[in-house]
Design a protein around this motif. Structure first.
Motif, short mmCIF file in Angstrom:
data_model
loop_
_atom_site.label_atom_id
_atom_site.label_comp_id
_atom_site.label_asym_id
_atom_site.label_seq_id
_atom_site.Cartn_x
_atom_site.Cartn_y
_atom_site.Cartn_z
N THR A 1 0.83 -1.21 0.00
CA THR A 1 0.00 0.00 0.00
C THR A 1 0.86 1.26 0.00
OG1 THR A 1 -0.23 -0.25 2.41
CG2 THR A 1 -2.04 -1.05 1.03
N ALA A 2 2.03 1.19 0.63
CA ALA A 2 2.95 2.34 0.56
C ALA A 2 3.40 2.59 -0.87
CB ALA A 2 4.15 2.09 1.47
N PHE A 3 3.66 1.53 -1.61
CA PHE A 3 4.04 1.70 -3.01
C PHE A 3 2.90 2.31 -3.82
CE2 PHE A 3 7.63 -1.27 -2.31
CZ PHE A 3 8.62 -0.53 -2.93
N PHE A 4 1.68 1.88 -3.55
CA PHE A 4 0.53 2.44 -4.27
C PHE A 4 0.43 3.95 -4.02
CE2 PHE A 4 -4.06 3.60 -3.98
CZ PHE A 4 -4.30 3.65 -5.34
N ALA A 5 0.67 4.36 -2.78
CA ALA A 5 0.54 5.77 -2.41
C ALA A 5 1.78 6.59 -2.76
CB ALA A 5 0.26 5.89 -0.92
N SER A 6 2.82 5.93 -3.30
CA SER A 6 4.11 6.59 -3.55
C SER A 6 4.66 7.23 -2.27
CB SER A 6 3.97 7.66 -4.64
OG SER A 6 3.56 7.08 -5.86
N ASP A 7 4.40 6.54 -1.15
CA ASP A 7 4.81 7.03 0.17
C ASP A 7 6.10 6.32 0.59
OD1 ASP A 7 5.06 7.91 2.76
OD2 ASP A 7 3.40 6.70 3.54
N PRO A 8 7.22 7.03 0.68
CA PRO A 8 8.48 6.38 1.04
C PRO A 8 8.57 6.04 2.53
CG PRO A 8 8.84 8.72 0.75
CD PRO A 8 7.41 8.47 0.39
N ASN A 9 7.56 5.30 3.01
CA ASN A 9 7.54 4.82 4.39
C ASN A 9 8.34 3.52 4.40
OD1 ASN A 9 6.94 4.20 7.01
ND2 ASN A 9 4.72 4.29 6.77
N LEU A 10 9.65 3.64 4.18
CA LEU A 10 10.48 2.49 3.84
C LEU A 10 10.91 1.67 5.04
CD1 LEU A 10 12.52 4.24 1.02
CD2 LEU A 10 10.52 2.77 0.81
N SER B 1 23.12 9.84 3.62
CA SER B 1 22.79 10.68 2.47
C SER B 1 21.34 10.56 2.02
CB SER B 1 23.71 10.32 1.29
OG SER B 1 23.42 9.02 0.82
N TYR B 2 20.56 9.71 2.68
CA TYR B 2 19.19 9.48 2.21
C TYR B 2 18.30 10.68 2.49
CZ TYR B 2 14.43 7.80 1.85
OH TYR B 2 13.10 7.67 1.50
N ARG B 3 17.54 11.08 1.47
CA ARG B 3 16.56 12.14 1.61
C ARG B 3 15.20 11.61 1.17
NH1 ARG B 3 20.23 13.39 3.97
NH2 ARG B 3 21.58 15.24 3.85
N GLU B 4 14.17 11.98 1.90
CA GLU B 4 12.84 11.44 1.60
C GLU B 4 12.38 11.81 0.20
OE1 GLU B 4 8.40 11.33 3.58
OE2 GLU B 4 10.20 10.80 4.69
N GLU B 5 12.76 12.98 -0.28
CA GLU B 5 12.35 13.35 -1.64
C GLU B 5 12.96 12.42 -2.69
OE1 GLU B 5 15.33 16.59 -0.22
OE2 GLU B 5 13.71 15.35 0.63
N ASP B 6 14.15 11.84 -2.39
CA ASP B 6 14.74 10.87 -3.31
C ASP B 6 13.93 9.57 -3.32
OD1 ASP B 6 16.84 12.58 -4.01
OD2 ASP B 6 18.04 11.91 -2.31
N GLY B 7 13.51 9.14 -2.14
CA GLY B 7 12.67 7.95 -2.05
C GLY B 7 11.35 8.15 -2.75
N GLN B 8 10.76 9.32 -2.59
CA GLN B 8 9.47 9.58 -3.23
C GLN B 8 9.60 9.64 -4.74
OE1 GLN B 8 7.25 13.32 -2.34
NE2 GLN B 8 5.65 11.87 -1.71
N ARG B 9 10.72 10.17 -5.22
CA ARG B 9 10.95 10.21 -6.67
C ARG B 9 10.88 8.81 -7.27
NH1 ARG B 9 15.58 8.91 -8.99
NH2 ARG B 9 16.84 9.37 -7.13
N VAL B 10 11.52 7.84 -6.60
CA VAL B 10 11.51 6.47 -7.09
C VAL B 10 10.13 5.84 -6.92
CG1 VAL B 10 12.50 4.17 -6.82
CG2 VAL B 10 13.96 6.18 -6.63
N MET B 11 9.48 6.11 -5.78
CA MET B 11 8.18 5.49 -5.51
C MET B 11 7.12 5.90 -6.53
SD MET B 11 8.30 3.58 -2.64
CE MET B 11 6.94 3.65 -1.50
N LYS B 12 7.30 7.04 -7.17
CA LYS B 12 6.32 7.50 -8.16
C LYS B 12 6.47 6.78 -9.51
CE LYS B 12 5.51 12.15 -6.31
NZ LYS B 12 5.67 13.60 -6.53
#
Length: 409
Positions: free
Chosen positions: A314-323, A361-372
């Motif tokens: 469901t996190a992938f569906f929402a493009s939510d980087p709740n990794l 170096s991880y930034r949430e905006e980087d995770g969200q970019r991939v999740m989209k």
């Protein structure tokens, strides 16, 4: 909509000499839809299969196993959609056998030379009278170039037919490998309502076929999950018509043997991935790679823990980087001596976690970019050894619930 998947072009699906397919509208569950398929084989073909490990397996699975074990030469397969003939007890077994009887009578062969397959709703009586009535039309439709129609004729909740074809040179001869599959939900093969049929005209020693179909399944259909449910009807069949003009392959050690295995594996893998891409309500195709395990089995444990997790999906569906959900799945996968301080996690090119914690170096905006993205790779390093394994899965959307809530209506 399926994820980066389109309907096959019939012209791209190469006929397999020694095999013909016929389709009919039998009204098994709904009128005016292709729901009955027959695959007819010429004498000399070899057939092998692997089936669901669900102990509550469907009647056609039980009968197909019996007929393959009988040692008689298989001459035909009959496939219906709309009704799984599972959870139907002794009556279901009798109806699966009567379907074989009906087709055998039409083809003038033994019922033990027919393999039955069904897919659809569980715990409903198979309308064998409709199937028997539809067989003449299916037989009249038998053609070598009918793969695309057959792919459509075995669909249930699939939004698109699934078919793949490849050709390879073996011993100076052109050898064809063509296959079809169906499945979109109740998918976690363990050999869902998953059906797969792959055929080749390669000259393979019949004794090699069972090992090949198992190996192909283990590298394809047994590496996918949509919802973690192992169906009552999972079946994957490999057919060798043995009509190609090359010397018989008697060992996988030769270059010819390796070339054929590679072609069968590729077709099987693409068919399996097509099932995931067309997963019920799927919007994303996700590759889960686990490396650095002590053995392949524990890598698969971790990969499936991630692929099955509703919270991850469901996190992938929402493009939510709740990794952190991915790390939690790694932790509960069942490896008792797993050292969390050695775990590495990548999301495509983004290094998310290192040594068991958030990478500096991880930034949430980087995770969200991939999740989209519509296609995403999750890579987990266990740092325990050299083994690795890959599983393909998809996200969970609102539509998955809707499709399954309304499945019988």
């Amino acid at each position: 909509m399926p994820v980066n998947l389109s309907a096959p072009n019939a012209a791209d699906l190469h006929p397999v000499p020694g095999l013909k397919l016929g389709i009919a509208m039998a009204g098994v569950r709904k009128a005016n839809r292709k729901d009955l398929a027959v695959i007819a084989l010429e004498p000399g073909a070899a057939v092998a299969g692997v089936f669901t490990l669900n102990r509550f397996c469907a009647a056609p699975v039980q009968v197909s196993r019996e007929h393959l074990a009988s040692g008689q030469e298989i001459r035909a397969l009959v496939i219906n959609t709309g009704n799984a003939n599972a959870g139907t007890g002794a009556d279901g077994l009798a109806r699966a056998r009567s379907t074989c009887d009906a087709l055998a009578a039409q083809l003038k062969i033994s019922p033990q030379q027919v393999l039955p397959f069904s897919t659809g709703v569980i715990m409903e009586t198979l309308p064998t009278e409709r199937i028997a009535a539809g067989l003449p039309a299916a037989l009249a439709d038998l053609r070598a170039d009918n793969w695309a129609n057959a792919a459509e004729g075995i669909m249930t909740t699939d939004t698109l037919p699934k078919a793949v074809s490849r050709q390879v040179q073996i011993g100076g001869a052109t050898v064809t490998v063509t296959g079809i599959s169906k499945g979109a939900g109740m998918i976690r093969p363990n050999m869902a309502t998953m059906l797969g049929f792959v055929a080749t005209d390669a000259q393979i020693a019949p004794a090699l076929l069972q090992g090949l179909v198992k190996d192909a399944a283990d590298q394809s259909f047994n590496r996918v999950t949509i919802d973690g449910d192992t169906s009552t009807n999972d079946s994957f069949v490999l057919i060798a018509t043995r009509q190609a003009a090359h010397a018989e392959i008697t060992s996988w050690d030769s270059a010819e043997g390796q070339a054929l295995r590679a072609a069968v594996f590729e077709v099987s893998r693409l068919l399996a991935q097509a099932i995931v891409r067309d997963g019920e309500g799927a919007t994303k195709f996700i590759t889960v790679e686990v490396e650095g395990g002590r053995n392949e089995a524990e890598c698969l444990q971790v990969a499936y823990a991630i692929g099955h997790s509703p919270l991850v999906k469901t996190a992938f569906f929402a493009s939510d980087p709740n990794l952190g959900r991915i790390l939690a799945a790694v932790g509960y996968a069942g490896i008792a001596d797993l050292d969390q301080s050695l775990i590495e996690l990548h999301l495509d090119d983004v290094h998310v976690a290192s040594r068991g914690g958030r990478h500096p170096s991880y930034r949430e905006e980087d995770g969200q970019r991939v999740m989209k993205q519509s296609e995403i790779t999750v890579r987990v390093g266990l740092s325990r050894g050299t083994a690795q394994a890959t599983v393909w899965t998809c996200d969970f959307s609102h539509d998955y619930v809707t499709i399954n809530a309304d499945y019988r209506s």
